[in-house]
Write an enzyme that holds these catalytic residues in place. Structure first.
Site, PDB file in Angstrom:
ATOM      1  N   PHE A  11      40.860  41.446  37.131  1.00 22.32           N
ATOM      2  CA  PHE A  11      40.906  42.777  37.748  1.00 22.32           C
ATOM      3  C   PHE A  11      41.627  42.745  39.093  1.00 22.32           C
ATOM      4  CE2 PHE A  11      38.001  45.508  40.564  1.00 22.32           C
ATOM      5  CZ  PHE A  11      38.899  46.572  40.580  1.00 22.32           C
ATOM      6  N   ASN A  32      42.636  31.052  32.937  1.00 22.02           N
ATOM      7  CA  ASN A  32      42.241  30.471  31.655  1.00 22.02           C
ATOM      8  C   ASN A  32      41.788  31.555  30.669  1.00 22.02           C
ATOM      9  OD1 ASN A  32      39.752  31.197  32.682  1.00 22.02           O
ATOM     10  ND2 ASN A  32      38.743  29.249  32.208  1.00 22.02           N
ATOM     11  N   SER A  78      36.826  33.559  38.981  1.00 22.62           N
ATOM     12  CA  SER A  78      35.379  33.495  38.732  1.00 22.62           C
ATOM     13  C   SER A  78      34.965  34.741  37.974  1.00 22.62           C
ATOM     14  CB  SER A  78      34.578  33.432  40.041  1.00 22.62           C
ATOM     15  OG  SER A  78      33.180  33.511  39.771  1.00 22.62           O
ATOM     16  N   TYR A 148      25.841  32.798  40.283  1.00 24.15           N
ATOM     17  CA  TYR A 148      26.948  33.447  40.988  1.00 24.15           C
ATOM     18  C   TYR A 148      26.677  33.495  42.485  1.00 24.15           C
ATOM     19  CZ  TYR A 148      30.493  36.989  42.080  1.00 24.15           C
ATOM     20  OH  TYR A 148      31.565  37.666  42.616  1.00 24.15           O
TER      21      TYR A 148
END
Length: 314
Positions: A11, A32, A78, A148
């Protein structure tokens, strides 16, 4: 400049790729495709000076004759939505720790400036409001969001220590809720969920009683903040909050989306997930002082653009 962007098909990464390429930079997009999408950068693939390299940064960034001398690295790799990192918690932790080490080692070899996108989640269930960078946070280490929250927190430590010990030129930003075009329809974030449900006239699923707050920053403003930070005085490594200080309840967000989509949707309340913060709002005084940055796009204007994007996507 020659710039590496990890998570470049995601994004925020895809917006950084497009913006910096349009300004005449040579861009190396690493991804990836765990949560990134080739669709986000498809229009760049046939352009000169844009290179896509499929790579997982949990592995060392390989020597590549294309790279030459790299000037800047944006580490945005991430999973960032609770459903995404909740489904791959160990991989998420590795991405923010091993991935950060590999980006930092690459920056050390290249003598490049490297920016780490940390998160407001490092503040956890904040006891200070709004949250300044000086607040250390209140984070659960054994919960469904911990992979996270704590890997971002530990990632900040790595960037601080590589700067302190090895002299790597590091920058740390703490991003608050960003939204806009190129978001995945299925990423589970509240803005995309509400917009899609409203467009389809489906019930809007709202977790908790809707009184919890968030502060939503349109993607263009977020990108401006990242670019200002990586080009700021080398002595300022952060962390610095990048977000919109206009706080809104989730109930208010749902009603605004319903209005802007002219939807017939009704709100359906569900139990609040574990460790979901009840209040979230950035103190951006440091960003104003050090970067001359503050958001410009209103929530409604950003939502209108995002709604148009999702209508086209559907």
């Amino acid at each position: 400049m020659r710039i590496v962007i990890t998570g470049g098909a995601g994004f925020l990464g895809s917006h950084i790729c497009e913006r910096l390429h349009s300004e005449g930079n040579i861009i190396f997009c690493l991804d990836n495709f765990c949560t990134g999408r080739k669709k986000n950068i498809q229009h760049l693939l046939d352009k000169d000076y844009f290179y896509l390299i499929e790579h997982d940064i949990c592995n060392p960034i390989p020597s590549n004759s294309l790279f030459g001398k790299i000037d800047q690295i944006y580490n945005l790799a991430s999973p960032a939505s609770p459903p995404a990192y909740g489904s791959i918690p160990i991989e998420t932790f590795e991405t923010n720790i091993l991935g950060s080490i590999n980006c930092l080692e690459f920056a050390l070899k290249q003598n490049a400036t490297v920016l780490f996108t940390s998160s407001s989640e490092v503040y956890g269930e904040a006891l200070v409001h709004p949250q300044p960078e000086s607040y250390w946070g209140n984070v659960n280490s054994v919960g469904p969001r911990s992979c996270y929250d704590l890997s971002k927190k530990a990632g900040e430590t790595l960037y601080y220590d590589y700067n302190r010990i090895y002299g790597v030129k590091t920058k740390i930003v703490r991003l608050f809720n960003s939204f806009g075009t190129n978001m995945r329809p299925d990423d589970g974030r509240v803005v995309s969920n509400f917009i899609l449900q409203s467009i389809k006239n489906e019930p809007i699923t709202l977790y908790g009683d809707g009184s919890q707050t968030r502060s939503f920053c349109f993607v263009d403003d977020t990108i401006n903040g990242l670019i200002k930070m990586i080009n700021s005085d080398p002595s300022f490594i952060g962390p610095v909050n990048i977000g919109n200080p206009n706080e809104i309840t989730i109930n208010e967000l749902a009603q605004t989306v319903i209005k802007l989509t002219n939807s017939k949707s009704e709100i359906e309340y569900r139990p609040l997930p574990q460790d979901d913060p009840t209040r979230r709002c950035p103190d951006i005084l440091l960003a104003k002082e050090k970067l001359g940055w503050e958001p410009k796009v209103s929530l409604e204007d950003g939502l209108i653009k995002t709604i148009e994007y999702f209508r086209d996507t559907l």
